[in-house]
Design an enzyme around this catalytic site. Structure first.
Site, PDB file in Angstrom:
ATOM      1  N   GLY A 195     -18.344  20.576  37.110  1.00 15.88           N
ATOM      2  CA  GLY A 195     -19.252  20.564  38.249  1.00 15.88           C
ATOM      3  C   GLY A 195     -18.556  19.912  39.432  1.00 15.88           C
ATOM      4  O   GLY A 195     -18.054  18.801  39.317  1.00 15.88           O
ATOM      5  N   SER A 196     -18.486  20.589  40.564  1.00 17.09           N
ATOM      6  CA  SER A 196     -17.634  20.079  41.626  1.00 17.09           C
ATOM      7  C   SER A 196     -17.869  20.849  42.922  1.00 17.09           C
ATOM      8  O   SER A 196     -18.892  21.495  43.108  1.00 17.09           O
ATOM      9  CB  SER A 196     -16.171  20.183  41.195  1.00 17.09           C
ATOM     10  OG  SER A 196     -15.940  21.474  40.651  1.00 17.09           O
ATOM     11  N   ARG A 197     -16.860  20.817  43.815  1.00 12.90           N
ATOM     12  CA  ARG A 197     -16.977  21.407  45.144  1.00 12.90           C
ATOM     13  C   ARG A 197     -15.597  21.902  45.582  1.00 12.90           C
ATOM     14  O   ARG A 197     -14.572  21.318  45.222  1.00 12.90           O
ATOM     15  CB  ARG A 197     -17.477  20.313  46.093  1.00 12.90           C
ATOM     16  CG  ARG A 197     -17.478  20.605  47.571  1.00 12.90           C
ATOM     17  CD  ARG A 197     -17.756  19.308  48.324  1.00 12.90           C
ATOM     18  NE  ARG A 197     -17.872  19.482  49.758  1.00 12.90           N
ATOM     19  CZ  ARG A 197     -19.003  19.337  50.441  1.00 12.90           C
ATOM     20  NH1 ARG A 197     -20.110  18.983  49.822  1.00 12.90           N
ATOM     21  NH2 ARG A 197     -19.024  19.504  51.757  1.00 12.90           N
TER      22      ARG A 197
END
Length: 230
Positions: A195-197
């Site tokens: 989960g990240s950007r």
């Protein structure tokens, strides 16, 4: 690119392919360990005790899925480097190239595919890695405060900076791009767990094609178009 990947690419022109076209290689140890734990528990303790572990197996398989994607052929298109939802389309300062830029950010939750893929055809001029915090990656300040890895792509229509940003749960950034490498649009260059950007900085006269809230897919979705001039 391996033989399996080459054969898939030949059979499906315009489709990005890898030696692991359906499950990312980064996930094999996690999936193998979860299957072994679930199977052992099922064998020795029964299905009821193993139910949660089989759920974890299903989660691991969906998280590490790595499907081939069709690559748009528009030469000016900047493709999404990640699956997720657009959380920023704004004028910003590119801290890596020290310039004014158009910034687009894609947030990946744990249910998105997490392979990161090249947003444009270009030469990798430089890469950076910065240790940092693990704030919620949907927050704007995560771009500058969280652990991150960045690549500078030089393209005929301007420079593109692509930044992998760790998140609250993501604690492992994998970036395989190397200085001097030619990265093709849709080519796999990294992975982030869990989960990240991803931020993309473009020339200020690039034209955004995505809006905040849009659901986007790595390689398949066009985020913006680069200016016609070099």
């Amino acid at each position: 690119m391996g033989d399996e990947s080459k054969s898939l690419a030949a059979a499906l022109p315009g489709v990005s392919a890898y030696p692991h076209p359906y499950i990312a290689r980064e996930g094999w140890p996690f999936i193998a360990a979860s299957v072994a734990a679930a199977a052992a528990t099922h064998w020795f303790a029964g299905a009821g005790w193993a139910a949660t572990l089989w759920f974890i197996v299903a989660f691991m398989v969906q998280f590490f899925r790595d499907p081939p994607r069709t690559v748009p052929q528009e030469p000016k298109a900047v493709l999404s480097p990640a699956d997720g939802r657009v959380v920023a389309v704004e004028r910003a300062h590119d801290p890596y190239l020290d310039r004014d830029a158009l910034k687009l950010s894609v947030f990946m939750n744990v249910f998105n595919a997490h392979s990161n893929r090249g947003p444009a055809d270009g030469l990798v001029r430089k890469t950076w890695y910065h240790p940092g915090s693990f704030l919620n990656a949907s927050l704007s300040k995560a771009s500058l405060e969280n652990e991150r890895a960045a690549i500078w792509l030089e393209t005929p229509r301007g420079d593109v900076t692509c930044v992998q940003v760790a998140g609250l749960i993501a604690r492992r950034i994998l970036c395989y791009a190397r200085e001097g490498q030619r990265l093709a649009r849709g080519e796999r260059f990294g992975f982030i767990r869990f989960g990240s950007r991803v931020d993309v900085y473009l020339p200020p006269d690039a034209v955004p094609k995505a809006s905040v809230g849009d659901k986007v897919y790595a390689t398949s979705t066009t985020l913006a178009t680069l200016p016609s001039r070099a």
